[in-house]
Design a protein around this motif. Sequence first.
Motif, PDB file in Angstrom:
ATOM      1  N   PRO A 176       0.810  -1.230   0.000  1.00 52.90           N
ATOM      2  CA  PRO A 176       0.000   0.000   0.000  1.00 52.90           C
ATOM      3  C   PRO A 176       0.841   1.278   0.000  1.00 52.90           C
ATOM      4  O   PRO A 176       0.415   2.306  -0.513  1.00 52.90           O
ATOM      5  CB  PRO A 176      -0.792  -0.109   1.304  1.00 52.90           C
ATOM      6  CG  PRO A 176      -0.666  -1.506   1.755  1.00 52.90           C
ATOM      7  CD  PRO A 176       0.462  -2.166   1.067  1.00 52.90           C
ATOM      8  N   ALA A 225      -2.341  -2.442  -4.183  1.00 47.15           N
ATOM      9  CA  ALA A 225      -2.699  -3.556  -5.060  1.00 47.15           C
ATOM     10  C   ALA A 225      -3.998  -3.344  -5.823  1.00 47.15           C
ATOM     11  O   ALA A 225      -4.322  -4.090  -6.725  1.00 47.15           O
ATOM     12  CB  ALA A 225      -2.788  -4.836  -4.246  1.00 47.15           C
ATOM     13  N   ASP A 226      -4.755  -2.295  -5.470  1.00 49.45           N
ATOM     14  CA  ASP A 226      -6.051  -2.164  -6.134  1.00 49.45           C
ATOM     15  C   ASP A 226      -5.919  -1.530  -7.522  1.00 49.45           C
ATOM     16  O   ASP A 226      -4.929  -0.873  -7.833  1.00 49.45           O
ATOM     17  CB  ASP A 226      -7.027  -1.363  -5.275  1.00 49.45           C
ATOM     18  CG  ASP A 226      -6.458  -0.009  -4.912  1.00 49.45           C
ATOM     19  OD1 ASP A 226      -5.228   0.092  -4.826  1.00 49.45           O
ATOM     20  OD2 ASP A 226      -7.231   0.946  -4.743  1.00 49.45           O
ATOM     21  N   THR A 227      -6.929  -1.763  -8.346  1.00 48.03           N
ATOM     22  CA  THR A 227      -6.920  -1.258  -9.713  1.00 48.03           C
ATOM     23  C   THR A 227      -7.175   0.249  -9.741  1.00 48.03           C
ATOM     24  O   THR A 227      -8.060   0.732  -9.056  1.00 48.03           O
ATOM     25  CB  THR A 227      -8.006  -1.971 -10.526  1.00 48.03           C
ATOM     26  OG1 THR A 227      -7.855  -3.373 -10.310  1.00 48.03           O
ATOM     27  CG2 THR A 227      -7.869  -1.674 -11.999  1.00 48.03           C
ATOM     28  N   LYS A 228      -6.387   0.956 -10.525  1.00 46.55           N
ATOM     29  CA  LYS A 228      -6.563   2.415 -10.617  1.00 46.55           C
ATOM     30  C   LYS A 228      -7.030   2.798 -12.014  1.00 46.55           C
ATOM     31  O   LYS A 228      -6.621   2.185 -12.990  1.00 46.55           O
ATOM     32  CB  LYS A 228      -5.232   3.105 -10.317  1.00 46.55           C
ATOM     33  CG  LYS A 228      -4.789   2.872  -8.899  1.00 46.55           C
ATOM     34  CD  LYS A 228      -3.525   3.620  -8.564  1.00 46.55           C
ATOM     35  CE  LYS A 228      -3.230   3.518  -7.080  1.00 46.55           C
ATOM     36  NZ  LYS A 228      -3.152   2.128  -6.602  1.00 46.55           N
ATOM     37  N   PRO A 229      -7.898   3.814 -12.095  1.00 50.83           N
ATOM     38  CA  PRO A 229      -8.372   4.222 -13.423  1.00 50.83           C
ATOM     39  C   PRO A 229      -7.276   4.961 -14.184  1.00 50.83           C
ATOM     40  O   PRO A 229      -6.675   5.894 -13.660  1.00 50.83           O
ATOM     41  CB  PRO A 229      -9.535   5.166 -13.106  1.00 50.83           C
ATOM     42  CG  PRO A 229      -9.303   5.625 -11.725  1.00 50.83           C
ATOM     43  CD  PRO A 229      -8.505   4.593 -11.001  1.00 50.83           C
ATOM     44  N   TYR A 239      -1.293  -0.486 -23.698  1.00 54.11           N
ATOM     45  CA  TYR A 239      -2.122  -1.528 -23.086  1.00 54.11           C
ATOM     46  C   TYR A 239      -3.108  -0.895 -22.110  1.00 54.11           C
ATOM     47  O   TYR A 239      -4.280  -1.281 -22.042  1.00 54.11           O
ATOM     48  CB  TYR A 239      -1.218  -2.526 -22.371  1.00 54.11           C
ATOM     49  CG  TYR A 239      -1.882  -3.822 -21.984  1.00 54.11           C
ATOM     50  CD1 TYR A 239      -2.452  -4.635 -22.958  1.00 54.11           C
ATOM     51  CD2 TYR A 239      -1.904  -4.242 -20.670  1.00 54.11           C
ATOM     52  CE1 TYR A 239      -3.046  -5.833 -22.607  1.00 54.11           C
ATOM     53  CE2 TYR A 239      -2.497  -5.447 -20.313  1.00 54.11           C
ATOM     54  CZ  TYR A 239      -3.071  -6.230 -21.281  1.00 54.11           C
ATOM     55  OH  TYR A 239      -3.659  -7.416 -20.935  1.00 54.11           O
ATOM     56  N   ALA A 257      -7.220  -0.917 -22.083  1.00 54.85           N
ATOM     57  CA  ALA A 257      -8.008  -1.370 -20.927  1.00 54.85           C
ATOM     58  C   ALA A 257      -7.678  -0.457 -19.759  1.00 54.85           C
ATOM     59  O   ALA A 257      -6.737  -0.716 -19.033  1.00 54.85           O
ATOM     60  CB  ALA A 257      -7.666  -2.815 -20.590  1.00 54.85           C
ATOM     61  N   PRO A 258      -8.452   0.626 -19.572  1.00 57.50           N
ATOM     62  CA  PRO A 258      -8.026   1.684 -18.659  1.00 57.50           C
ATOM     63  C   PRO A 258      -8.161   1.380 -17.174  1.00 57.50           C
ATOM     64  O   PRO A 258      -8.722   2.154 -16.427  1.00 57.50           O
ATOM     65  CB  PRO A 258      -8.911   2.864 -19.060  1.00 57.50           C
ATOM     66  CG  PRO A 258     -10.102   2.240 -19.677  1.00 57.50           C
ATOM     67  CD  PRO A 258      -9.706   0.925 -20.235  1.00 57.50           C
ATOM     68  N   GLY A 259      -7.671   0.252 -16.737  1.00 58.25           N
ATOM     69  CA  GLY A 259      -7.579  -0.049 -15.310  1.00 58.25           C
ATOM     70  C   GLY A 259      -6.213  -0.667 -15.078  1.00 58.25           C
ATOM     71  O   GLY A 259      -5.899  -1.681 -15.690  1.00 58.25           O
ATOM     72  N   ILE A 260      -5.370  -0.030 -14.253  1.00 59.37           N
ATOM     73  CA  ILE A 260      -4.011  -0.554 -14.101  1.00 59.37           C
ATOM     74  C   ILE A 260      -3.749  -0.989 -12.664  1.00 59.37           C
ATOM     75  O   ILE A 260      -4.265  -0.408 -11.717  1.00 59.37           O
ATOM     76  CB  ILE A 260      -2.950   0.478 -14.546  1.00 59.37           C
ATOM     77  CG1 ILE A 260      -3.065   1.778 -13.746  1.00 59.37           C
ATOM     78  CG2 ILE A 260      -3.094   0.786 -16.022  1.00 59.37           C
ATOM     79  CD1 ILE A 260      -1.947   2.753 -14.026  1.00 59.37           C
ATOM     80  N   ASP A 261      -2.962  -2.053 -12.517  1.00 59.33           N
ATOM     81  CA  ASP A 261      -2.586  -2.546 -11.197  1.00 59.33           C
ATOM     82  C   ASP A 261      -1.188  -3.158 -11.288  1.00 59.33           C
ATOM     83  O   ASP A 261      -0.715  -3.426 -12.388  1.00 59.33           O
ATOM     84  CB  ASP A 261      -3.620  -3.574 -10.721  1.00 59.33           C
ATOM     85  CG  ASP A 261      -3.696  -4.775 -11.625  1.00 59.33           C
ATOM     86  OD1 ASP A 261      -2.922  -5.724 -11.418  1.00 59.33           O
ATOM     87  OD2 ASP A 261      -4.518  -4.770 -12.574  1.00 59.33           O
ATOM     88  N   MET A 266      -0.551  -6.077 -13.677  1.00 59.29           N
ATOM     89  CA  MET A 266      -1.094  -5.994 -15.028  1.00 59.29           C
ATOM     90  C   MET A 266      -0.136  -6.520 -16.100  1.00 59.29           C
ATOM     91  O   MET A 266      -0.561  -6.900 -17.179  1.00 59.29           O
ATOM     92  CB  MET A 266      -1.462  -4.550 -15.368  1.00 59.29           C
ATOM     93  CG  MET A 266      -0.250  -3.619 -15.424  1.00 59.29           C
ATOM     94  SD  MET A 266      -0.687  -1.936 -15.907  1.00 59.29           S
ATOM     95  CE  MET A 266      -0.711  -2.085 -17.684  1.00 59.29           C
TER      96      MET A 266
END
Lengths: 303, 379
Positions: A121, A126-130, A217, A221-225, A228
Amino acid sequence: MDWFLQQLINGLALGSIYALIALGYTMVYGVLRFINFAHSDVLMLGAFSAYFLAPAVEKILPLPSIAGALIVVLLSAMICAGIGMLIEFLAYRPLRSRPKLTVLITAIGVSLFIEFTCQHPAVLGADTKPFPKLLTENDLHFGGLVIGSNDLVIVGTTLVLLASLWFVVQRTKIGTAMRAVSFNQQAAALMGININRIISFTFGLGSALAAVAGILYAIKAPGIDPLMGVQPGLRAFVAAVLGGIGNLPGAALGGLILGLVETYAGGTPGLSNYRDGIAFAILILILLFKPAGLLGKATVEKV
Amino acid sequence: MLTRQLFILGSLGILLSGFTGCNKSGGDTILIGEFASLTGKEATFGTSSHEGTLLAIKEINAAGGVLGKQLELKTEDDQSKAGEPANVVNKLISKDGVVAILGEVASSRSLEAAPICQENGIPMITPASTNPKVTETGDYIFRVCFIDPFQGTVMANFALNTLKAKKVAVFTDVKSDYSKGLAKFFKEGFTKAGGQIVSELDFNGGDKDFKGQLTAIKSAAPDAVFIPGYYTDVALICIQAKQLGLNVPLIGGDGWESDKLVELGGAAVEGHYFSTHYAADAASPKVTAFVESYKKEYKGKVPDCMAALGYDSVYFLVDAIKRANGTEPAKLRDALAGTKEFDAVTGKVAINAQRDAVKSAVILQIKDGKFKFLETVNP
């Protein structure tokens, strides 16, 4: 028919991404004869660089815009080139005289190190970010067919980068030096080539490519973690081997084939669950019947 | 040689710490264990339910605790990862000595922890795992949410009656027990009521490209698409469906409910529907009171259903502890199983013979980036 053509478009767009990532894998392999598994994590770092850079760039240049997107991509590529060189300097250079297997294991270690550090953190979380919008989207419609402008950008970028990479490797002085190092490091050193500099340059270039691929990429797919990079990295590795590792056009071809197979299998009811299996089955078949890959030349491995 | 001695010493140390840590509960506190996905793919679910849990514990302690004792919560993060729940739940039971376990939101991970709680005879209450298999593990496993057969049927009826959809495609996450369960019961309910499933496709949770499958779905020309998945995947699916011109209502279950869905999906998720456990804008005094105190505690944040369920799971447990007049596991289990009418934020809960909560569901629509209450469906 629409189904078939639309899948062709989807597959080519996805395949171009894999091709772009595979170019980086194959180039490092071509020069150093080892797989840099951290490549897929540099890809992730490229996407995150853009994620953090975009708000800063937006203050000077409006986003989404082509100029703004170019600046973000260039800066991220530079950051990742630096990261790539640093990884090489810290993790791979001290092991250069050791057996190839040691370096390979270290590469896996570096990859896991980056992934799990970034999941903390306090680092990226670890969560997906826009992912911010870098380019405006205009989808082109041809009857029932849809071509996304982003897909065109991806295919275009891959073509341009493939051509310029080919030019660098085949037509420039530093490219000649890269090929010489790849052919025989000791002999190249005796000819006055600064091996460390060439290898550093190769890593920098490969990592810059990874950053570009990562951003494309993320646009797709606009969510990155932090994880990915794992899945496309694996596909790109397969693509590089499929096309003949160390061979630039081979990597592009392998990427396209993989993208198409994945899309067609994914779009067939009943098969969509097995698309990874099908992709890897193709890899195994190629390795069984054409071990050097589709465009690779059979050589005797010295490992 | 030295290294070997160190190794032996080290392993002895680990063993000893394992033995001495037993059963810290008792005295003047009641120790409750919680495992949640505080980081990772379903982090917003885990964090929400954790925040609800914390709020409930705080309220209860402020009101004097239970049976004269204060509640103490021990939370472990399983990082939304398979394999982790087993580790942390084992630790909570054998090292920390908790009297009951709360968790997880995701069915796959509850299924991993349930056998461990069952073996050790420690009651486990999952706030939000809807897959029927979770409580089938054994008589110590409970839940405060409804189950997939109910939620699947609710969405099947909604598609048929409200959306007037005759042909529906189903797009399932094959990696998730939750998604597979929901898809199965949706299909059963929908075909039984006279609808037709025109296309069935799969994806892997965590994928980024869904265009292959979505193109196939589009060519089957459905009136709606049922996507039982989690918000991160669903957001990307909605974006790519919109790009491909698949302009039909997309519907799903409680896995959709997260602000991240709107944050990631933006305009692409507008107008779509999902079923869930409660609506923050529904006008019941219990809900209003909960929303108020949650907002006060977490800087004006509106609680989602996971927060409400996390909150309910604590009160549900405490209600049973009171009736069992202690925390002796077997008595506590019987008290939990005997819950007939528990008034929760997410509705009236009765525990049936399968240890599942029988309660109503609500259907929400995404409108202007917010979740709007549409209708309540009773079991």
